[in-house]
Structure formats: structure tokens, C-alpha cells
Design a protein around this motif. Structure first.
Motif, PDB file in Angstrom:
ATOM      1  N   GLU A 121       0.885  -1.208  -0.057  1.00  0.00           N
ATOM      2  CA  GLU A 121       0.199   0.106  -0.055  1.00  0.00           C
ATOM      3  C   GLU A 121       0.670   1.216   0.064  1.00  0.00           C
ATOM      4  OE1 GLU A 121      -0.856  -2.602   1.792  1.00  0.00           O
ATOM      5  OE2 GLU A 121      -2.666  -3.480   1.588  1.00  0.00           O
ATOM      6  N   ALA A 122       2.193   1.274   0.193  1.00  0.00           N
ATOM      7  CA  ALA A 122       2.980   2.423   0.448  1.00  0.00           C
ATOM      8  C   ALA A 122       3.500   2.542  -0.932  1.00  0.00           C
ATOM      9  CB  ALA A 122       4.286   2.153   1.281  1.00  0.00           C
ATOM     10  N   HIS A 123       3.545   1.689  -1.991  1.00  0.00           N
ATOM     11  CA  HIS A 123       3.824   1.735  -3.340  1.00  0.00           C
ATOM     12  C   HIS A 123       3.442   3.169  -3.715  1.00  0.00           C
ATOM     13  CE1 HIS A 123       4.364   1.330  -7.515  1.00  0.00           C
ATOM     14  NE2 HIS A 123       5.228   0.196  -7.513  1.00  0.00           N
ATOM     15  N   PRO A 124       4.186   3.894  -4.603  1.00  0.00           N
ATOM     16  CA  PRO A 124       3.879   5.248  -5.095  1.00  0.00           C
ATOM     17  C   PRO A 124       2.536   5.246  -5.877  1.00  0.00           C
ATOM     18  CG  PRO A 124       6.195   5.162  -5.165  1.00  0.00           C
ATOM     19  CD  PRO A 124       5.682   3.822  -4.826  1.00  0.00           C
ATOM     20  N   THR A 125       1.855   6.139  -6.140  1.00  0.00           N
ATOM     21  CA  THR A 125       0.586   6.043  -6.990  1.00  0.00           C
ATOM     22  C   THR A 125       0.855   6.878  -8.303  1.00  0.00           C
ATOM     23  OG1 THR A 125      -0.546   7.459  -5.680  1.00  0.00           O
ATOM     24  CG2 THR A 125      -1.043   5.527  -5.486  1.00  0.00           C
ATOM     25  N   HIS A 126       0.870   6.373  -9.406  1.00  0.00           N
ATOM     26  CA  HIS A 126       1.008   7.029 -10.691  1.00  0.00           C
ATOM     27  C   HIS A 126       0.058   6.590 -11.866  1.00  0.00           C
ATOM     28  CE1 HIS A 126       4.354   9.455  -9.002  1.00  0.00           C
ATOM     29  NE2 HIS A 126       4.980   8.401  -8.802  1.00  0.00           N
ATOM     30  N   PRO A 127      -1.223   6.678 -11.554  1.00  0.00           N
ATOM     31  CA  PRO A 127      -2.349   6.002 -12.384  1.00  0.00           C
ATOM     32  C   PRO A 127      -1.976   6.669 -13.839  1.00  0.00           C
ATOM     33  CG  PRO A 127      -3.442   7.670 -11.250  1.00  0.00           C
ATOM     34  CD  PRO A 127      -1.902   7.447 -10.434  1.00  0.00           C
ATOM     35  N   THR A 128      -2.123   5.794 -14.761  1.00  0.00           N
ATOM     36  CA  THR A 128      -1.715   6.266 -16.260  1.00  0.00           C
ATOM     37  C   THR A 128      -2.924   6.439 -17.093  1.00  0.00           C
ATOM     38  OG1 THR A 128      -1.755   3.766 -16.730  1.00  0.00           O
ATOM     39  CG2 THR A 128       0.401   4.803 -16.386  1.00  0.00           C
ATOM     40  N   ASN A 129      -4.168   6.414 -16.392  1.00  0.00           N
ATOM     41  CA  ASN A 129      -5.233   6.820 -17.485  1.00  0.00           C
ATOM     42  C   ASN A 129      -6.331   7.349 -16.532  1.00  0.00           C
ATOM     43  OD1 ASN A 129      -6.809   4.427 -16.046  1.00  0.00           O
ATOM     44  ND2 ASN A 129      -5.316   3.361 -17.042  1.00  0.00           N
ATOM     45  N   PRO A 130      -7.528   8.182 -17.232  1.00  0.00           N
ATOM     46  CA  PRO A 130      -8.352   8.822 -16.768  1.00  0.00           C
ATOM     47  C   PRO A 130      -9.325   8.043 -15.484  1.00  0.00           C
ATOM     48  CG  PRO A 130      -8.642   9.164 -18.813  1.00  0.00           C
ATOM     49  CD  PRO A 130      -7.476   8.051 -18.737  1.00  0.00           C
ATOM     50  N   TYR A 131      -9.350   6.666 -15.781  1.00  0.00           N
ATOM     51  CA  TYR A 131      -9.990   5.880 -14.930  1.00  0.00           C
ATOM     52  C   TYR A 131      -9.337   5.689 -13.565  1.00  0.00           C
ATOM     53  CZ  TYR A 131     -11.686   1.404 -12.572  1.00  0.00           C
ATOM     54  OH  TYR A 131     -12.028   0.301 -11.544  1.00  0.00           O
ATOM     55  N   GLY A 132      -8.090   5.345 -13.888  1.00  0.00           N
ATOM     56  CA  GLY A 132      -7.112   5.223 -12.622  1.00  0.00           C
ATOM     57  C   GLY A 132      -6.877   6.555 -11.785  1.00  0.00           C
ATOM     58  N   ARG A 133      -7.033   7.621 -12.446  1.00  0.00           N
ATOM     59  CA  ARG A 133      -6.735   9.159 -11.795  1.00  0.00           C
ATOM     60  C   ARG A 133      -8.050   9.127 -11.286  1.00  0.00           C
ATOM     61  NH1 ARG A 133      -3.155   9.871 -16.104  1.00  0.00           N
ATOM     62  NH2 ARG A 133      -4.616  10.583 -17.812  1.00  0.00           N
ATOM     63  N   ASN A 134      -9.182   8.946 -11.490  1.00  0.00           N
ATOM     64  CA  ASN A 134     -10.403   9.059 -10.793  1.00  0.00           C
ATOM     65  C   ASN A 134     -10.277   8.459  -9.357  1.00  0.00           C
ATOM     66  OD1 ASN A 134     -12.904   8.678 -13.442  1.00  0.00           O
ATOM     67  ND2 ASN A 134     -11.606  10.243 -13.067  1.00  0.00           N
ATOM     68  N   LYS A 135      -9.970   7.067  -9.546  1.00  0.00           N
ATOM     69  CA  LYS A 135      -9.855   6.375  -8.435  1.00  0.00           C
ATOM     70  C   LYS A 135      -9.221   7.130  -7.274  1.00  0.00           C
ATOM     71  CE  LYS A 135     -12.640   2.830  -9.348  1.00  0.00           C
ATOM     72  NZ  LYS A 135     -13.902   2.930  -8.722  1.00  0.00           N
ATOM     73  N   ARG A 136      -7.581   7.649  -7.898  1.00  0.00           N
ATOM     74  CA  ARG A 136      -6.836   8.081  -7.162  1.00  0.00           C
ATOM     75  C   ARG A 136      -7.387   9.604  -6.396  1.00  0.00           C
ATOM     76  NH1 ARG A 136      -4.742   7.571  -3.045  1.00  0.00           N
ATOM     77  NH2 ARG A 136      -2.916   9.017  -2.431  1.00  0.00           N
ATOM     78  N   HIS A 137      -7.977  10.356  -7.199  1.00  0.00           N
ATOM     79  CA  HIS A 137      -8.498  11.563  -6.891  1.00  0.00           C
ATOM     80  C   HIS A 137      -9.541  11.353  -5.629  1.00  0.00           C
ATOM     81  CE1 HIS A 137      -6.518  13.879  -9.980  1.00  0.00           C
ATOM     82  NE2 HIS A 137      -7.395  13.575 -10.956  1.00  0.00           N
ATOM     83  N   ILE A 138     -10.391  10.475  -5.899  1.00  0.00           N
ATOM     84  CA  ILE A 138     -11.537  10.114  -4.802  1.00  0.00           C
ATOM     85  C   ILE A 138     -10.767   9.747  -3.609  1.00  0.00           C
ATOM     86  CG2 ILE A 138     -13.139   8.700  -4.332  1.00  0.00           C
ATOM     87  CD1 ILE A 138     -14.008   8.507  -7.332  1.00  0.00           C
ATOM     88  N   GLU A 139      -9.805   8.767  -3.727  1.00  0.00           N
ATOM     89  CA  GLU A 139      -9.118   8.412  -2.432  1.00  0.00           C
ATOM     90  C   GLU A 139      -8.465   9.828  -1.851  1.00  0.00           C
ATOM     91  OE1 GLU A 139      -7.246   4.065  -3.261  1.00  0.00           O
ATOM     92  OE2 GLU A 139      -6.090   5.596  -3.345  1.00  0.00           O
ATOM     93  N   GLU A 140      -7.896  10.819  -2.453  1.00  0.00           N
ATOM     94  CA  GLU A 140      -7.466  11.822  -2.063  1.00  0.00           C
ATOM     95  C   GLU A 140      -8.257  12.778  -1.466  1.00  0.00           C
ATOM     96  OE1 GLU A 140      -5.272  13.412  -5.298  1.00  0.00           O
ATOM     97  OE2 GLU A 140      -3.570  12.388  -4.986  1.00  0.00           O
ATOM     98  N   MET A 141      -9.676  12.846  -2.002  1.00  0.00           N
ATOM     99  CA  MET A 141     -10.809  13.443  -1.489  1.00  0.00           C
ATOM    100  C   MET A 141     -11.028  12.929  -0.290  1.00  0.00           C
ATOM    101  SD  MET A 141     -14.190  14.317  -3.766  1.00  0.00           S
ATOM    102  CE  MET A 141     -14.531  12.773  -4.099  1.00  0.00           C
ATOM    103  N   LEU A 142     -11.156  11.576  -0.304  1.00  0.00           N
ATOM    104  CA  LEU A 142     -11.741  10.987   1.164  1.00  0.00           C
ATOM    105  C   LEU A 142     -10.771  11.204   2.332  1.00  0.00           C
ATOM    106  CD1 LEU A 142     -12.849   7.568  -0.456  1.00  0.00           C
ATOM    107  CD2 LEU A 142     -14.307   9.395   0.204  1.00  0.00           C
ATOM    108  N   GLY A 143      -9.369  11.219   1.843  1.00  0.00           N
ATOM    109  CA  GLY A 143      -8.476  11.528   3.010  1.00  0.00           C
ATOM    110  C   GLY A 143      -8.856  12.797   3.436  1.00  0.00           C
ATOM    111  N   ASP A 144      -9.003  13.941   2.935  1.00  0.00           N
ATOM    112  CA  ASP A 144      -9.266  15.163   3.220  1.00  0.00           C
ATOM    113  C   ASP A 144     -10.590  15.236   3.875  1.00  0.00           C
ATOM    114  OD1 ASP A 144      -6.925  16.065   1.872  1.00  0.00           O
ATOM    115  OD2 ASP A 144      -7.974  16.586   0.044  1.00  0.00           O
ATOM    116  N   ILE A 145     -11.546  14.580   3.554  1.00  0.00           N
ATOM    117  CA  ILE A 145     -12.848  14.566   4.292  1.00  0.00           C
ATOM    118  C   ILE A 145     -12.489  14.091   5.667  1.00  0.00           C
ATOM    119  CG2 ILE A 145     -15.097  13.603   4.289  1.00  0.00           C
ATOM    120  CD1 ILE A 145     -15.106  14.289   1.158  1.00  0.00           C
ATOM    121  N   ALA A 146     -11.949  12.924   5.698  1.00  0.00           N
ATOM    122  CA  ALA A 146     -11.597  12.038   6.908  1.00  0.00           C
ATOM    123  C   ALA A 146     -10.799  12.956   7.917  1.00  0.00           C
ATOM    124  CB  ALA A 146     -10.849  10.710   6.796  1.00  0.00           C
TER     125      ALA A 146
END
Ligand code: NAD
Ligand code: UD1
Length: 338
Positions: A138-163
């Protein structure tokens, strides 16, 4: 407890519904049926013996989601709803941001309004991008290579901010590796529309005769037999991971956490073909084809964090994955019993 499953009529949501009902949870499904079928609902009823409440609607309809949360006295939400085809996300990124990111914002707004602050999010191993080392933790860096993957990562970041903004939230993001297979009843499973993008449903379509042969994308990777290696996980194991994550949310979870859900094992494309042939008794003709753009040689999980903190491990074998995928789609098992 009452659990809302957005996208609950879909592939992973429907299997999770079965596991949760069997664990004595009350589930409510919300789905716009954009990528699933109404018949899933009667099949869920046949499997579980329960009449599972279903709301046909969109997660972007915040008012509707609020109503559902209140009416069903929802304790936690598992958010499966979203679009998931990588190639399509490159062609139509706006649809993906609107549905996946905006859909999650709408859901979070409704949850906040109703004071429901327990969420499990369907993320993906695709957030890691090109593996820098294996197995991927889980500590592996995140560098998604397509919009779908970026959606998932953006959402995770948003969830982190909300938490981080309100310590009463409990959020778990589950990064799935490659879910395959089906419930043993053969009543629910994976049925993509059109020609499948992913390996297992493509193999099944070759086995049924819908497609003539499998194109194996690349046979010159630095892997055991030159073909791509992935971490395939039985969808029922994955579903059980959600049950463990729900227990975790209520007992010991911090405000936000991330887990890989994979087996920790990698299998090549040719190994998958061989296992499927053995499980189905069907020959799968294949031809080697050029590498698929964007593919990586190998990707598999380090699954220890989920084992230690969630107390969850995948237990089903590759043979069970293939046999159940075939049982779901095989023309000779048309009369299914739960
Ligand atoms: P699926 O398409 O079978 O299920 C998703 C469900 O969400 C469908 O029933 C669809 O009708 C519904 N839906 C989509 N947009 C919606 C909206 N705006 N409002 C209401 N319902 C909506 O997909 P799945 O394989 O079950 O995947 C579930 C989740 O897991 C997705 O978020 C996906 O990105 C993620 N995921 C899937 C995989 C995989 O290989 N299947 C891997 C990693 C992550
Ligand atoms: C795909 C998605 C990924 C998603 C994952 C979830 C892409 C580029 N990536 O990844 O974002 O998280 O599914 O399940 O779509 N293969 C063939 N012939 C085929 C189909 C696939 O040889 O017709 C090979 C691929 O090259 C790969 C392996 O089979 O080596 C698995 O492919 P697939 O099932 O599409 O999964 P991923 O590539 O892991």
C-alpha cells in the motif's frame, strides 16, 4: 446493520450483497442499471431467500441518496457505483469524471447531511500505475496512467481530506486487484456488454463459441512464459473482504485507511488459459498478438496488511475461479439452483 450498496446490482456489488445478507446484515441496493441487469435482483433473492430492497437511481441524485439513507436507516455505505473501462475512460474522460468523481461527491454530501459517516470505497490496483517493485504494497507510489485510474486516486485523496476534516468519519478504500469467477450457484457473475476487455470474460466467450480465439497480448515480457502476469482474485473472496472491512470500520478503524485486496500470487495469461481448459473441459484456441498499449509485464499484491488488520485472506484457488466463471456462463448449466 443496514448497509447501502451503490452499484449493488453490478458484478462485485451483487456478490457482496450475498455475503452481507448471509452475515445477517440488511442490504439496500441503489443502481441506475447502466451496466447491470434487473434479473440480478430476482437471482439475489433466489440465492439469499431474502427480498432485498432495490432503488433504481443514480448516485449523482443527491436528494434521492439522502432519502434512501434516511428511509432505510443506513449505518454504512459501500460505494461500488462507477464506470470502469480503462479504454473508454481515455476516449470519454468527461463521462468518467462526471460519473465517478461527481458521483462520489454527491454521495458524500448526502451522507454528511444524514450523519452517515461510515464508507467503504471500491478502488483499484490501477492507482499504482507502472509497478516500481513487486509485490505491490500500500506504500507503493501512485502514478495512475489513465483517466479511470486518476478518478480512483482523486477520490481517495478527497476521502483522505474529508476524513481529516472530521474525526467522526470512518473510511476504508479497498484496492482490488483482478476479480474473476462467480457465485457457486451460477446465478450471478460477470457479464460484460459487448466484446470483453478483460482476460477472464474473454476466455469464457471463446469457450462458449461467441468468439473464435483469444489474442494473447505480448509473449515477450520478462515473466515466467513471456505473457502478462496478474493477481486474479475470486470475487467471493473479494466480497468477503468487504464484510471484514465493515467489521473493521465499526471496531478499530482510523478515520481513513487503504488496503490491497489481492491474493499475493501472480498467474500468466497462458497459465490462466491452461487452468480454464482444465476446469471447463473446453479448448481455448489462442494466438499471440502485439502487446496491449499501457499494459505492464506483471502486477500482484502484497496482501499482508489486509491479513493483519482486517483479518481477511483470499482462500479460493485458481481452479475454483475458473470453474465458477464457467459454471455461470456454461450453456449446459442453464437450470441453476442456489
Ligand atoms: P459493474 O459495472 O459490474 O458494477 C458497477 C455498477 O454501478 C453497475 O451495476 C452500474 O449499473 C452501476 N452504476 C454506474 N454508475 C452509476 C451511477 N452513477 N449511479 C448508480 N449506479 C451506477 O462493475 P464492478 O466490476 O462490479 O465494479 C464495481 C466497482 O469496483 C467499480 O467502482 C469499479 O471501478 C471497481 N473495480 C472493479 C474492478 C474489476 O475488475 N471488476 C477492479 C478494480 C476496481
Ligand atoms: C485491467 C485494467 C485495470 C483494471 C483491471 C481490473 C486495462 C489496461 N487495465 O487490467 O485498470 O484495474 O483490469 O480487472 O484495461 N489479456 C490478453 N488478451 C485479452 C485480454 C487480456 O492477453 O484479450 C492479458 C493482458 O495483456 C494482461 C492480462 O491478460 O496481461 C490481464 O488483462 P485484464 O484482464 O485486462 O486485466 P489488467 O490488464 O490487469
Amino acid at each position: 446493520m443496514n448497509i447501502l450498496l451503490t452499484g449493488g446490482a453490478g458484478y462485485i456489488g451483487s456478490h457482496t450483497a450475498v455475503v452481507l445478507v448471509e452475515a445477517a446484515h440488511r442490504v439496500v441496493l441503489l443502481d441506475n442499471l447502466s451496466n447491470s441487469r434487473q434479473e440480478v435482483l430476482s437471482n439475489l433473492e433466489r440465492i439469499t431467500g431474502e427480498n432485498i430492497p432495490f432503488v433504481k437511481g443514480d448516485v449523482r441524485d443527491t436528494t434521492l441518496v439522502r432519502q434512501v439513507l434516511e428511509q432505510h436507516d443506513i449505518h454504512a455505505v459501500i460505494h461500488f457505483a462507477g464506470l470502469k473501462a480503462v479504454g473508454e475512460s481515455v476516449q470519454a474522460p468527461m463521462d468518467y469524471y462526471a460519473n465517478n468523481v461527481q458521483g462520489t461527491i454527491s454521495l458524500l454530501q448526502a451522507m454528511e447531511d444524514c450523519g452517515v459517516r461510515r464508507l467503504i470505497f471500491s478502488s483499484s490496483a490501477t492507482v499504482y500505475g507502472i509497478p516500481q517493485y513487486l509485490p505491490i504494497d500500500e506504500a507503493h507510489p501512485t502514478h495512475p496512467t489513465n483517466p479511470y485510474g486518476r478518478n480512483k486516486r482523486h477520490i481517495e485523496e478527497m476521502l483522505g481530506d474529508i476524513a481529516g476534516s472530521d474525526r467522526t468519519w470512518r473510511i476504508v478504500s479497498l484496492r482490488y486487484f483482478n476479480p474473476v469467477g462467480a457465485h457457486d450457484s451460477g446465478l450471478i457473475g460477470e457479464m460484460p456488454r459487448g466484446i470483453p476487455n478483460n482476460l477472464m470474460p474473454y476466455i469464457v466467450d471463446v469457450a462458449t463459441g461467441n468468439l473464435s480465439h483469444l489474442s494473447v497480448f505480448g509473449n515477450d515480457y520478462d515473466t515466467i512464459d513471456g505473457t502478462g502476469v496478474r493477481d486474479y482474485i475470486h470475487v467471493m473472496d473479494l466480497a468477503e473482504g468487504h464484510r471484514s472491512a465493515l467489521d473493521y470500520l465499526d471496531t478499530r478503524a482510523p478515520t481513513m485507511s487503504l488496503f490491497n485486496l489481492g491474493t499475493g500470487n501472480g498467474f500468466s495469461v497462458l497459465r490462466m488459459v491452461q487452468a480454464f481448459e482444465a476446469a471447463s473441459g473446453k479448448k481455448i484456441p489462442y494466438r499471440f498478438a502485439p502487446r496491449r498499449p499501457g499494459d505492464v509485464a506483471a502486477c500482484y499484491a502484497k496482501a499482508d496488511k489486509a491479513a493483519i488488520e482486517l483479518g481477511w485472506k483470499a482462500t479460493r484457488t485458481l481452479e475454483e475461479m475458473c470453474a465458477s466463471a464457467w459454471n455461470y456462463r456454461s450453456p449446459s448449466t442453464k437450470t441453476k439452483t442456489p
